[in-house]
Design a protein around this motif. Structure first.
Motif, short mmCIF file in Angstrom:
data_model
loop_
_atom_site.label_atom_id
_atom_site.label_comp_id
_atom_site.label_asym_id
_atom_site.label_seq_id
_atom_site.Cartn_x
_atom_site.Cartn_y
_atom_site.Cartn_z
N TYR A 1 -2.84 3.16 12.93
CA TYR A 1 -3.18 2.87 14.32
C TYR A 1 -2.42 3.77 15.28
O TYR A 1 -2.85 3.99 16.42
N ALA A 2 -1.28 4.29 14.85
CA ALA A 2 -0.54 5.26 15.66
C ALA A 2 -1.15 6.65 15.57
O ALA A 2 -1.08 7.43 16.52
N ARG A 3 -1.76 6.93 14.42
CA ARG A 3 -2.35 8.26 14.20
C ARG A 3 -3.60 8.42 15.06
O ARG A 3 -4.58 7.72 14.91
N GLY A 4 -3.54 9.34 16.01
CA GLY A 4 -4.66 9.58 16.91
C GLY A 4 -4.87 8.49 17.94
O GLY A 4 -5.94 8.42 18.57
N HIS A 5 -3.87 7.66 18.16
CA HIS A 5 -3.99 6.54 19.10
C HIS A 5 -4.47 7.00 20.47
O HIS A 5 -5.41 6.42 21.04
N TYR A 6 -3.84 8.05 21.03
CA TYR A 6 -4.18 8.47 22.38
C TYR A 6 -5.55 9.15 22.47
O TYR A 6 -6.08 9.31 23.58
N ASP A 7 -6.11 9.54 21.35
CA ASP A 7 -7.46 10.09 21.36
C ASP A 7 -8.50 8.99 21.58
O ASP A 7 -9.61 9.27 22.06
N ARG A 8 -8.15 7.75 21.23
CA ARG A 8 -9.12 6.65 21.27
C ARG A 8 -8.78 5.57 22.29
O ARG A 8 -9.62 4.71 22.58
N ILE A 9 -7.57 5.57 22.81
CA ILE A 9 -7.11 4.45 23.61
C ILE A 9 -7.91 4.25 24.87
O ILE A 9 -8.21 3.13 25.29
N ASN A 10 -8.33 5.33 25.55
CA ASN A 10 -9.07 5.16 26.79
C ASN A 10 -10.42 4.49 26.56
O ASN A 10 -10.89 3.71 27.40
N ASP A 11 -11.06 4.78 25.44
CA ASP A 11 -12.31 4.11 25.12
C ASP A 11 -12.08 2.61 24.90
O ASP A 11 -12.88 1.77 25.33
N ALA A 12 -10.97 2.28 24.23
CA ALA A 12 -10.65 0.87 24.00
C ALA A 12 -10.35 0.16 25.32
O ALA A 12 -10.82 -0.97 25.55
N VAL A 13 -9.58 0.80 26.17
CA VAL A 13 -9.24 0.20 27.46
C VAL A 13 -10.49 -0.02 28.30
O VAL A 13 -10.69 -1.10 28.89
N TYR A 14 -11.37 0.97 28.36
CA TYR A 14 -12.57 0.86 29.18
C TYR A 14 -13.48 -0.25 28.68
O TYR A 14 -14.03 -1.02 29.47
N ALA A 15 -13.63 -0.34 27.36
CA ALA A 15 -14.48 -1.39 26.79
C ALA A 15 -13.93 -2.78 27.11
O ALA A 15 -14.66 -3.67 27.56
N LEU A 16 -12.64 -2.96 26.92
CA LEU A 16 -12.03 -4.26 27.19
C LEU A 16 -12.06 -4.58 28.67
O LEU A 16 -12.32 -5.72 29.08
N LEU A 17 -11.84 -3.57 29.49
CA LEU A 17 -11.84 -3.76 30.94
C LEU A 17 -13.19 -4.22 31.45
O LEU A 17 -13.27 -5.05 32.37
N THR A 18 -14.26 -3.70 30.90
CA THR A 18 -15.60 -4.00 31.39
C THR A 18 -16.28 -5.16 30.67
O THR A 18 -17.35 -5.61 31.09
N GLU A 19 -15.65 -5.66 29.60
CA GLU A 19 -16.28 -6.71 28.82
C GLU A 19 -15.57 -8.05 28.86
O GLU A 19 -16.08 -9.05 28.34
N ALA A 20 -14.38 -8.10 29.46
CA ALA A 20 -13.61 -9.35 29.46
C ALA A 20 -12.70 -9.42 30.68
O ALA A 20 -12.39 -8.40 31.29
N ASP A 21 -12.30 -10.64 31.03
CA ASP A 21 -11.33 -10.86 32.11
C ASP A 21 -9.99 -11.34 31.59
O ASP A 21 -8.98 -11.24 32.29
N SER A 22 -9.98 -11.91 30.38
CA SER A 22 -8.74 -12.42 29.79
C SER A 22 -8.38 -11.58 28.58
O SER A 22 -9.15 -11.48 27.62
N PHE A 23 -7.22 -10.96 28.63
CA PHE A 23 -6.76 -10.10 27.54
C PHE A 23 -5.62 -10.81 26.80
O PHE A 23 -4.45 -10.46 26.97
N ASP A 24 -5.96 -11.80 26.01
CA ASP A 24 -4.94 -12.53 25.27
C ASP A 24 -4.69 -11.85 23.92
O ASP A 24 -5.28 -10.81 23.60
N ARG A 25 -3.81 -12.44 23.14
CA ARG A 25 -3.40 -11.82 21.87
C ARG A 25 -4.60 -11.62 20.94
O ARG A 25 -4.73 -10.55 20.32
N GLU A 26 -5.47 -12.61 20.86
CA GLU A 26 -6.61 -12.51 19.95
C GLU A 26 -7.56 -11.40 20.39
O GLU A 26 -8.05 -10.62 19.57
N ARG A 27 -7.83 -11.31 21.70
CA ARG A 27 -8.77 -10.29 22.17
C ARG A 27 -8.17 -8.90 22.06
O ARG A 27 -8.86 -7.94 21.71
N LEU A 28 -6.89 -8.76 22.35
CA LEU A 28 -6.23 -7.46 22.19
C LEU A 28 -6.30 -7.01 20.73
O LEU A 28 -6.58 -5.84 20.44
#
Length: 846
Positions: free
Chosen positions: A330-357
């Motif tokens: 998960y550390a390998r290439g993390h920054y290559d994929r992180i913005n896609d993960a952030v954008y998806a979570l940002l636009t698909e949910a309002d609560s970012f709890d442990r399970e959703r993260l």
């Protein structure tokens, strides 16, 4: 037209492996929106790529200060053509809003005859890296300089402009330059692409802010106000309005979570707060806070994004926390994929709890811990442990670095815990034997480090020879000087050796050393430096923060307002002094909504936990009290005792002399219980199945909307006794409503064991003219007692008893500290307690 303001000029964070990013700070200005973001955060967020690699995390915490010194040193050396700290502004226009970008370039070299030479933008970076190994500048550093070059070229109509990246070795002050030439067209194309990529995020955020503000304006309180609750909500709002701190003693049942969250959100909707931090000491209270936000979303249409930050070792997917691309996929290439993960979570949910993260981290194969940190930049509310705001190492630098402040609102739950946590976070200790062990490991690996370790060991040895048990150390300057030389040698080794069998061991020790150095710089009249020989013979030197008030106050000054609340914040003057209150800050005692008569409080007059009285006879008498209390009223009881050893003696006595058999089940709090064992212990009281879902939310109010289906706990005629330690994991933060708990028996006054630190605290406050015994022993003890007692009455329907088994509770000094709602107190003896308890129950059960 909406305007987004992006100030530049925040010096680049020197910690490798840390992504201190933020999309911006938003403010409603009536007919437009403003977003504030540093150019560093802009380019690091949009352009970041690569791996998480904490093997390179070897730069000390004073890097920011050193970086500023390097800037000033280089700027002073330049000639008359060099212009330092030049303010630059540029407005980027879109069809929906404009983006105002502004900031300061480190330096601009403007030749006397511009027509004959090219203007150069100078970007200065301090570093601990070996400059000879640098092949090119860091891409985000160069991008920051290119932003300045673009703005300056546009403002001045230059067709060509140069960039000079100036790297300075912080330790040696050696310089290395990288030069680049750009045409105006090149920079226009590059900057246009950068802003187009940013617009994707700005569009989403501007749309969200409009929805959020509209929902806050329409939001009403989700329940009928309880007695005194509306006044409490008003106090919180007024405190935020006036930018003060408020200390709230809020008995159980007041609804303190919703009574603080609701007015804080309302204040944010009026521009009196940009982000809410809900700070807790325990996981269960974080769950309750998130459930409160969920209720406001579900019942009142609130649009409000929240994130729960979970400790790295708890949320990490790997068996061992190794944050590097070799050991962690998960550390390998993390920054290559992180913005896609952030954008998806940002636009698909309002609560970012442990399970959703965790769900999104697995989906995009990124680090769940880092994903949570990134989501905090977008969240309106952050639910987290105290350390993310107060700890000098762990605090969220993306919000609080470089002395920056914001319109932050701090809601600090269970604030009584912050006193000891504050002392822990701002204290530091080192052990002599650790220096010696590491020296042996490095004898062949690096003789210079071994030599520096030996010098530190000798300084500690000199202190040890003067110490019999423990002693206050007036001067430790020679040791600090030796430690500084050792720290520098370890930094060089860690920078040059990213792998190796001894690196991990050295890195962990290095962090301990740098923490000690940082705390040493904070030492003042609120600290006592002492040394001690432990029972196993080890020798430790400690920087003990006896009064954390100043440190905590400075942390809270990073925000607009702080609301500190607890069910046991008595006496409130004591907590105000130790938690950093100013003279003009507020305090309030919230009225309890419960009928005091529904709780029976009994004080034993013929038993105590005093050391001088501890004997088989006293243990027998305590066990007899337990038997007399529980035998006539079957149900669930928690029994709190001063220590694990004391618990064991009383439990054995009860089992041998009074246990009636299977009709009474006994549970014991073991000395070391993991999360699974703790959950199993509580499940017996909750009546939950053994496969109770992890993280299941507990009810946060006793109204119809927040009630849970009650489960049968015990069969008819059976009792459940939980033997626990006062001040331990089961004495606070657990919610056992209705028949899940009908009684608490507390043995002793909760006074901490006598030890060096307690004696140091007592002497320190005595010298200040305070009652040192109260500060060191009595007040921390009574808080533990009140927390344990607070487990009984959790709803307006609850009925239960509190038995205080220590004759010292009869004295006025203790009774003056009892809650106001303890109106019905009976003094008792072992021969009469059964009848008194039976009479109490008969009043409610006939």
């Amino acid at each position: 037209m909406e305007i987004i303001s992006i100030p530049l000029g925040s010096f680049l964070k020197l910690f490798d492996g840390c992504s201190s990013i933020a999309i911006g700070k938003y403010f409603d200005k009536g007919n437009y929106m403003e977003i504030h973001i540093s150019v560093r955060n802009l380019v690091e967020f949009i352009l970041r790529s690569g791996n998480i690699d904490n093997r390179r995390s070897s730069v000390p915490d004073n890097a920011m200060q050193e970086g500023g010194r390097i800037h000033r040193m280089i700027q002073r050396r330049m000639g008359s053509e060099y212009h330092a700290e030049v303010m630059l502004k540029y407005q980027y226009v879109t069809e929906k809003y404009s983006v105002l970008i502004e900031g300061r370039a480190d330096g601009i070299i403007i030749p006397e005859k511009v027509s004959e030479a090219i203007v150069t933008i100078d970007e200065i970076k301090g570093t601990y890296r070996d400059l000879s190994k640098m092949k090119e500048p860091v891409s985000t550093h160069l991008a920051q300089a290119m932003c300045y070059a673009f703005i300056y070229a546009e403002d001045n109509g230059l067709e060509e402009i140069a960039v000079r990246m100036t790297y300075c070795a912080i330790e040696t002050e050696e310089l290395r330059y990288f030069h680049f030439d750009y045409s105006r067209l090149e920079l226009q194309s590059w900057f246009g692409d950068l802003m187009e990529r940013y617009r994707k995020w700005a569009d989403v955020e501007c749309e969200w802010q409009e929805k959020r503000l509209r929902s806050i304006k329409d939001m009403t309180f989700p329940f009928p106000y309880r007695n005194g609750q509306k006044e409490l909500v008003t106090y919180v709002y007024q405190t935020i309005y006036h930018k003060k701190k408020l200390f709230i003693e809020a008995p159980t049942g007041v609804g303190k979570t919703v009574s603080t969250v609701f007015p804080a959100i309302k204040a944010m909707g009026e521009g009196r707060g940009e982000k809410l931090f809900y700070l807790t000491a325990k996981t269960i209270t974080r769950t309750v806070a998130e459930e409160t936000f969920a209720i406001l979303r579900r019942e009142r249409g609130l649009r409000f994004k929240t994130v729960i930050l979970t400790a790295k070792d708890k949320i990490c997917f790997m068996d061992e926390v190794e944050c590097n691309p070799i050991d962690c996929p998960y550390a390998r290439g993390h920054y290559d994929r992180i913005n896609d993960a952030v954008y998806a979570l940002l636009t698909e949910a309002d609560s970012f709890d442990r399970e959703r993260l965790s769900e999104y981290a697995r989906r995009f194969q990124v680090c769940p811990f880092e994903l949570g940190l990134d989501m905090s930049s977008f969240a309106d509310g952050i639910i987290c442990d105290y350390n993310y705001v107060f700890d000098p190492h762990v605090y969220l630098r993306r919000f609080f670095a470089e002395g920056s402040k914001g319109e932050y609102l701090f809601l600090i739950d269970e604030a009584h815990n912050l006193v000891e946590r504050g002392r822990e976070m701002y204290s530091a200790e080192l052990c002599k034997e650790d220096f010696l062990a590491l020296k042996r490991s490095f004898q062949e690996e690096d003789q210079y480090i071994a030599k520096m370790l030996d010098r530190c060991n000798k300084e500690l040895l000199a202190l040890k020879r003067e110490c019999e048990d423990y002693q206050v150390e007036p001067v430790i300057t020679p040791f600090l000087q030796a430690l500084s030389r050792l720290s520098a040698s370890m930094e060089r080794y860690l920078e040059d050796n990213e792998t190796g069998p001894l690196r991990k061991e050295l890195l962990e020790f290095y962090f301990s050393v740098t923490h000690f150095q940082m705390i040493s710089e904070l030492c003042d009249d609120n600290y006592v430096i002492y040394s001690r020989i432990l029972a196993d013979g080890r020798f430790v030197l400690k920087l003990f923060c006896v009064n954390p008030a100043n440190n905590l106050r400075e942390c809270m000054m990073r925000g607009r307002s702080a609301i500190l609340f607890s069910a046991t914040l008595l006496p409130i003057t004591y907590y105000k002094k130790l938690l950093g209150a100013n003279a003009d800050d507020y305090d309030v005692y919230a009225r309890s909504v419960f009928d005091p008569a529904r709780q029976g409080v009994f004080i034993a007059s013929d038993v105590t936990s005093k050391y001088s009285r501890r004997s088989d006879g006293e243990f027998y008498r305590i066990a007899s009290y337990i038997n007399e209390i529980v035998r006539n009223r079957h149900g669930n009881y928690l029994i709190f005792l001063p220590s694990h050893l004391f618990l064991k003696r009383v439990y054995e006595c009860y089992r041998q002399s009074f246990w009636p058999g299977e009709e009474v089940e006994c549970l014991i709090q073991e000395e070391r219980m993991d999360e699974v064992e703790r959950e199993r212990f509580l499940e017996r009281f909750l009546g939950a199945p053994t496969d109770w879902p992890e993280g299941a939310n507990q009810p946060v109010n006793d109204s119809d909307d927040w009630s849970a289906i009650q489960m049968e706990i015990t069969e008819e005629g059976q009792s459940l006794l939980g033997f626990c330690v006062t001040g331990g994991i089961f004495s606070e933060g657990i919610d056992l409503k209705n028949d899940r708990l009908i009684g608490v028996i507390i043995v002793g006054t909760g006074i901490p064991q006598i030890g060096p630190e307690r004696e140091i605290l007592m002497n320190y406050f005595d010298e200040l003219g305070e009652n040192g015994f109260d500060y060191a022993y009595r007040l921390p003890g009574i808080n533990k007692v009140l927390q344990a007692a607070g487990r009984v009455i959790r709803t307006q329907e609850d009925i239960g008893i509190v038995a205080l088994l220590d004759e010292r509770f009869r004295s006025g000094v203790y009774r003056r500290m009892f809650p106001k709602e303890w109106e019905h107190i009976e003094v008792t003896e072992v021969k009469t307690i059964a009848g008194q308890v039976e009479a109490f129950w008969n009043r409610w059960l006939v």
